[in-house]
Motif scaffolding. Structure first.
Motif, PDB file in Angstrom:
ATOM      1  N   ASP A   8       0.817  -1.215   0.000  1.00 46.37           N
ATOM      2  CA  ASP A   8       0.000   0.000   0.000  1.00 46.37           C
ATOM      3  C   ASP A   8       0.851   1.266   0.000  1.00 46.37           C
ATOM      4  OD1 ASP A   8      -2.392  -1.466   0.102  1.00 46.37           O
ATOM      5  OD2 ASP A   8      -2.206  -1.664   2.279  1.00 46.37           O
ATOM      6  N   ASP A   9       2.162   1.098  -0.042  1.00 43.12           N
ATOM      7  CA  ASP A   9       3.079   2.237  -0.024  1.00 43.12           C
ATOM      8  C   ASP A   9       3.254   2.747  -1.453  1.00 43.12           C
ATOM      9  OD1 ASP A   9       5.589   3.728  -0.201  1.00 43.12           O
ATOM     10  OD2 ASP A   9       5.979   3.031   1.840  1.00 43.12           O
ATOM     11  N   TYR A  10       2.721   3.937  -1.703  1.00 49.82           N
ATOM     12  CA  TYR A  10       2.752   4.500  -3.057  1.00 49.82           C
ATOM     13  C   TYR A  10       4.175   4.611  -3.590  1.00 49.82           C
ATOM     14  CZ  TYR A  10       1.915   7.589  -7.000  1.00 49.82           C
ATOM     15  OH  TYR A  10       1.872   8.131  -8.259  1.00 49.82           O
ATOM     16  N   ALA A  11       5.099   5.073  -2.753  1.00 48.17           N
ATOM     17  CA  ALA A  11       6.489   5.243  -3.206  1.00 48.17           C
ATOM     18  C   ALA A  11       7.098   3.902  -3.610  1.00 48.17           C
ATOM     19  CB  ALA A  11       7.327   5.899  -2.108  1.00 48.17           C
ATOM     20  N   PHE A  12       6.829   2.854  -2.831  1.00 48.76           N
ATOM     21  CA  PHE A  12       7.363   1.532  -3.176  1.00 48.76           C
ATOM     22  C   PHE A  12       6.741   1.028  -4.480  1.00 48.76           C
ATOM     23  CE2 PHE A  12       7.317  -3.095  -3.092  1.00 48.76           C
ATOM     24  CZ  PHE A  12       8.663  -3.370  -2.893  1.00 48.76           C
ATOM     25  N   CYS A  13       5.420   1.143  -4.597  1.00 51.77           N
ATOM     26  CA  CYS A  13       4.732   0.650  -5.796  1.00 51.77           C
ATOM     27  C   CYS A  13       5.129   1.423  -7.047  1.00 51.77           C
ATOM     28  CB  CYS A  13       3.227   0.695  -5.593  1.00 51.77           C
ATOM     29  SG  CYS A  13       2.647  -0.465  -4.338  1.00 51.77           S
ATOM     30  N   SER A  14       5.605   2.657  -6.871  1.00 49.63           N
ATOM     31  CA  SER A  14       6.023   3.481  -8.006  1.00 49.63           C
ATOM     32  C   SER A  14       7.438   3.168  -8.487  1.00 49.63           C
ATOM     33  CB  SER A  14       5.934   4.962  -7.633  1.00 49.63           C
ATOM     34  OG  SER A  14       4.596   5.308  -7.345  1.00 49.63           O
ATOM     35  N   LEU A  15       8.189   2.409  -7.702  1.00 48.26           N
ATOM     36  CA  LEU A  15       9.550   2.059  -8.102  1.00 48.26           C
ATOM     37  C   LEU A  15       9.524   1.091  -9.281  1.00 48.26           C
ATOM     38  CD1 LEU A  15      11.204   1.301  -4.623  1.00 48.26           C
ATOM     39  CD2 LEU A  15      11.665   3.274  -6.090  1.00 48.26           C
ATOM     40  N   PRO A  16      10.530   1.159 -10.153  1.00 46.90           N
ATOM     41  CA  PRO A  16      10.663   0.131 -11.183  1.00 46.90           C
ATOM     42  C   PRO A  16      10.856  -1.236 -10.507  1.00 46.90           C
ATOM     43  CG  PRO A  16      12.156   1.978 -11.607  1.00 46.90           C
ATOM     44  CD  PRO A  16      11.574   2.189 -10.248  1.00 46.90           C
ATOM     45  N   ASP A  17      10.449  -2.294 -11.184  1.00 46.40           N
ATOM     46  CA  ASP A  17      10.508  -3.633 -10.581  1.00 46.40           C
ATOM     47  C   ASP A  17      11.908  -4.005 -10.106  1.00 46.40           C
ATOM     48  OD1 ASP A  17       7.812  -3.945 -10.947  1.00 46.40           O
ATOM     49  OD2 ASP A  17       7.993  -5.154 -12.772  1.00 46.40           O
ATOM     50  N   HIS A  74      16.118  -4.563  -5.594  1.00 44.05           N
ATOM     51  CA  HIS A  74      17.341  -3.980  -5.032  1.00 44.05           C
ATOM     52  C   HIS A  74      17.091  -3.456  -3.623  1.00 44.05           C
ATOM     53  CE1 HIS A  74      19.113  -3.126  -9.301  1.00 44.05           C
ATOM     54  NE2 HIS A  74      19.224  -4.387  -8.946  1.00 44.05           N
ATOM     55  N   LEU A  75      15.946  -2.815  -3.411  1.00 47.59           N
ATOM     56  CA  LEU A  75      15.639  -2.276  -2.098  1.00 47.59           C
ATOM     57  C   LEU A  75      15.530  -3.397  -1.063  1.00 47.59           C
ATOM     58  CD1 LEU A  75      15.037   0.140  -0.326  1.00 47.59           C
ATOM     59  CD2 LEU A  75      12.636  -0.015  -1.050  1.00 47.59           C
ATOM     60  N   MET A  76      14.899  -4.483  -1.431  1.00 43.42           N
ATOM     61  CA  MET A  76      14.795  -5.616  -0.500  1.00 43.42           C
ATOM     62  C   MET A  76      16.170  -6.194  -0.182  1.00 43.42           C
ATOM     63  SD  MET A  76      11.354  -7.546  -1.652  1.00 43.42           S
ATOM     64  CE  MET A  76       9.957  -6.601  -2.196  1.00 43.42           C
ATOM     65  N   MET A  77      17.048  -6.240  -1.159  1.00 44.71           N
ATOM     66  CA  MET A  77      18.415  -6.714  -0.919  1.00 44.71           C
ATOM     67  C   MET A  77      19.154  -5.734  -0.001  1.00 44.71           C
ATOM     68  SD  MET A  77      18.735  -9.625  -2.338  1.00 44.71           S
ATOM     69  CE  MET A  77      20.493  -9.876  -2.384  1.00 44.71           C
ATOM     70  N   LEU A  78      18.929  -4.431  -0.186  1.00 47.01           N
ATOM     71  CA  LEU A  78      19.537  -3.442   0.703  1.00 47.01           C
ATOM     72  C   LEU A  78      19.030  -3.613   2.129  1.00 47.01           C
ATOM     73  CD1 LEU A  78      19.432  -0.326  -1.638  1.00 47.01           C
ATOM     74  CD2 LEU A  78      21.483  -1.519  -0.831  1.00 47.01           C
ATOM     75  N   LEU A 100      21.185   4.115  -6.036  1.00 48.05           N
ATOM     76  CA  LEU A 100      20.901   4.549  -4.673  1.00 48.05           C
ATOM     77  C   LEU A 100      20.147   5.869  -4.653  1.00 48.05           C
ATOM     78  CD1 LEU A 100      24.226   3.625  -2.828  1.00 48.05           C
ATOM     79  CD2 LEU A 100      22.069   2.356  -2.873  1.00 48.05           C
ATOM     80  N   ASP A 101      20.355   6.697  -5.665  1.00 50.59           N
ATOM     81  CA  ASP A 101      19.697   8.007  -5.713  1.00 50.59           C
ATOM     82  C   ASP A 101      18.175   7.889  -5.733  1.00 50.59           C
ATOM     83  OD1 ASP A 101      22.057   9.457  -5.627  1.00 50.59           O
ATOM     84  OD2 ASP A 101      22.280   9.428  -7.803  1.00 50.59           O
ATOM     85  N   ILE A 102      17.639   6.881  -6.411  1.00 49.64           N
ATOM     86  CA  ILE A 102      16.184   6.729  -6.449  1.00 49.64           C
ATOM     87  C   ILE A 102      15.644   6.436  -5.047  1.00 49.64           C
ATOM     88  CG2 ILE A 102      16.086   4.254  -6.991  1.00 49.64           C
ATOM     89  CD1 ILE A 102      13.737   4.901  -8.869  1.00 49.64           C
ATOM     90  N   PHE A 103      16.426   5.705  -4.249  1.00 49.57           N
ATOM     91  CA  PHE A 103      15.984   5.393  -2.890  1.00 49.57           C
ATOM     92  C   PHE A 103      16.131   6.603  -1.958  1.00 49.57           C
ATOM     93  CE2 PHE A 103      17.581   1.176  -4.484  1.00 49.57           C
ATOM     94  CZ  PHE A 103      16.324   0.708  -4.825  1.00 49.57           C
ATOM     95  N   ILE A 104      17.107   7.440  -2.232  1.00 51.66           N
ATOM     96  CA  ILE A 104      17.259   8.676  -1.455  1.00 51.66           C
ATOM     97  C   ILE A 104      16.117   9.636  -1.810  1.00 51.66           C
ATOM     98  CG2 ILE A 104      18.715  10.704  -1.084  1.00 51.66           C
ATOM     99  CD1 ILE A 104      21.147   8.783  -1.576  1.00 51.66           C
ATOM    100  N   ARG A 105      15.841   9.783  -3.101  1.00 55.48           N
ATOM    101  CA  ARG A 105      14.758  10.683  -3.547  1.00 55.48           C
ATOM    102  C   ARG A 105      13.398  10.252  -3.008  1.00 55.48           C
ATOM    103  NH1 ARG A 105      17.184  10.054  -8.542  1.00 55.48           N
ATOM    104  NH2 ARG A 105      15.434   8.829  -9.271  1.00 55.48           N
ATOM    105  N   THR A 106      13.148   8.954  -2.925  1.00 56.10           N
ATOM    106  CA  THR A 106      11.852   8.457  -2.469  1.00 56.10           C
ATOM    107  C   THR A 106      11.805   8.269  -0.953  1.00 56.10           C
ATOM    108  OG1 THR A 106      12.556   6.197  -2.993  1.00 56.10           O
ATOM    109  CG2 THR A 106      11.242   7.365  -4.659  1.00 56.10           C
ATOM    110  N   GLY A 107      12.916   8.547  -0.269  1.00 58.64           N
ATOM    111  CA  GLY A 107      12.927   8.502   1.194  1.00 58.64           C
ATOM    112  C   GLY A 107      13.190   7.147   1.808  1.00 58.64           C
ATOM    113  N   PHE A 108      13.492   6.132   1.002  1.00 58.06           N
ATOM    114  CA  PHE A 108      13.783   4.811   1.562  1.00 58.06           C
ATOM    115  C   PHE A 108      15.174   4.756   2.199  1.00 58.06           C
ATOM    116  CE2 PHE A 108      10.381   3.653  -1.422  1.00 58.06           C
ATOM    117  CZ  PHE A 108       9.557   2.973  -0.550  1.00 58.06           C
ATOM    118  N   LEU A 109      16.092   5.587   1.701  1.00 53.14           N
ATOM    119  CA  LEU A 109      17.425   5.717   2.292  1.00 53.14           C
ATOM    120  C   LEU A 109      17.630   7.172   2.677  1.00 53.14           C
ATOM    121  CD1 LEU A 109      19.617   3.541  -0.114  1.00 53.14           C
ATOM    122  CD2 LEU A 109      18.714   2.909   2.129  1.00 53.14           C
TER     123      LEU A 109
END
Length: 107
Positions: free
Chosen positions: A34-43, A48-52, A81-90
Protein backbone atom coordinates in the motif's frame (compact mmCIF):
# COMPACT_ATOMS: atom_id res chain seq x y z
CA UNK A 1 42.52 8.03 3.25
CA UNK A 2 39.06 7.09 2.04
CA UNK A 3 35.87 8.36 3.62
CA UNK A 4 32.83 6.12 3.38
CA UNK A 5 29.43 7.71 3.86
CA UNK A 6 26.49 5.68 5.09
CA UNK A 7 22.77 5.83 4.42
CA UNK A 8 20.17 4.89 7.02
CA UNK A 9 17.23 2.71 6.07
CA UNK A 10 13.96 4.57 6.69
CA UNK A 11 12.07 3.42 9.80
CA UNK A 12 14.50 0.57 10.46
CA UNK A 13 14.04 0.65 14.24
CA UNK A 14 10.27 0.76 13.88
CA UNK A 15 9.97 -2.31 11.68
CA UNK A 16 12.77 -4.57 12.90
CA UNK A 17 12.14 -5.85 16.42
CA UNK A 18 15.00 -8.21 17.13
CA UNK A 19 17.58 -8.38 19.85
CA UNK A 20 20.40 -9.84 17.79
CA UNK A 21 22.56 -7.50 15.73
CA UNK A 22 22.85 -9.97 12.85
CA UNK A 23 19.43 -11.67 12.48
CA UNK A 24 18.98 -14.50 9.97
CA UNK A 25 15.82 -12.80 8.63
CA UNK A 26 14.07 -9.44 8.39
CA UNK A 27 10.41 -8.50 8.68
CA UNK A 28 8.69 -7.58 5.44
CA UNK A 29 5.34 -6.02 6.24
CA UNK A 30 2.53 -6.53 3.74
CA UNK A 31 1.68 -2.84 4.16
CA UNK A 32 4.51 -2.24 1.68
CA UNK A 33 1.93 -3.14 -0.99
CA UNK A 34 0.00 0.00 0.00
CA UNK A 35 3.08 2.24 -0.02
CA UNK A 36 2.75 4.50 -3.06
CA UNK A 37 6.49 5.24 -3.21
CA UNK A 38 7.36 1.53 -3.18
CA UNK A 39 4.73 0.65 -5.80
CA UNK A 40 6.02 3.48 -8.01
CA UNK A 41 9.55 2.06 -8.10
CA UNK A 42 10.66 0.13 -11.18
CA UNK A 43 10.51 -3.63 -10.58
CA UNK A 44 14.29 -4.04 -10.49
CA UNK A 45 14.55 -1.26 -7.90
CA UNK A 46 12.01 -3.05 -5.66
CA UNK A 47 14.27 -6.11 -5.65
CA UNK A 48 17.34 -3.98 -5.03
CA UNK A 49 15.64 -2.28 -2.10
CA UNK A 50 14.79 -5.62 -0.50
CA UNK A 51 18.42 -6.71 -0.92
CA UNK A 52 19.54 -3.44 0.70
CA UNK A 53 17.20 -4.19 3.62
CA UNK A 54 18.83 -7.61 4.00
CA UNK A 55 22.30 -6.07 3.89
CA UNK A 56 21.24 -3.39 6.37
CA UNK A 57 20.05 -6.04 8.81
CA UNK A 58 23.65 -6.92 9.59
CA UNK A 59 24.71 -3.27 9.91
CA UNK A 60 22.19 -1.66 12.27
CA UNK A 61 20.00 -0.51 9.38
CA UNK A 62 22.79 1.27 7.51
CA UNK A 63 24.26 0.75 4.05
CA UNK A 64 27.38 2.35 2.57
CA UNK A 65 26.78 5.01 -0.06
CA UNK A 66 28.90 3.02 -2.49
CA UNK A 67 26.90 1.54 -5.40
CA UNK A 68 29.89 -0.32 -6.89
CA UNK A 69 30.60 -2.11 -3.60
CA UNK A 70 26.93 -2.93 -3.04
CA UNK A 71 26.52 -4.28 -6.59
CA UNK A 72 29.37 -6.72 -5.91
CA UNK A 73 28.13 -7.60 -2.43
CA UNK A 74 24.49 -8.07 -3.45
CA UNK A 75 25.26 -9.63 -6.86
CA UNK A 76 23.18 -7.08 -8.75
CA UNK A 77 23.65 -4.58 -11.56
CA UNK A 78 22.63 -0.96 -12.16
CA UNK A 79 21.97 -0.24 -8.49
CA UNK A 80 20.59 3.31 -8.26
CA UNK A 81 20.90 4.55 -4.67
CA UNK A 82 19.70 8.01 -5.71
CA UNK A 83 16.18 6.73 -6.45
CA UNK A 84 15.98 5.39 -2.89
CA UNK A 85 17.26 8.68 -1.46
CA UNK A 86 14.76 10.68 -3.55
CA UNK A 87 11.85 8.46 -2.47
CA UNK A 88 12.93 8.50 1.19
CA UNK A 89 13.78 4.81 1.56
CA UNK A 90 17.43 5.72 2.29
CA UNK A 91 18.37 8.72 4.40
CA UNK A 92 21.81 10.37 4.27
CA UNK A 93 23.41 10.34 7.71
CA UNK A 94 25.05 13.51 9.03
CA UNK A 95 27.54 11.61 11.15
CA UNK A 96 27.50 8.39 9.15
CA UNK A 97 31.07 8.60 7.89
CA UNK A 98 34.02 6.35 8.53
CA UNK A 99 37.56 7.29 7.52
CA UNK A 100 39.62 4.34 6.39
CA UNK A 101 43.39 4.27 6.55
CA UNK A 102 45.08 3.62 3.22
CA UNK A 103 45.74 -0.02 2.47
CA UNK A 104 49.27 -1.28 1.91
CA UNK A 105 48.57 -1.50 -1.85
CA UNK A 106 47.53 2.18 -1.97
CA UNK A 107 50.81 3.47 -0.51
Amino acid sequence: MAVIEFLAIKNWDTFQHYSKRNPPWIKLHRAILDDYAFCSLPDAAKGHLMMLWLYGSQNDGKVPNDPAFLERKLSCQNLDLDIFIRTGFLIPMDRGKITLAPTHAAR
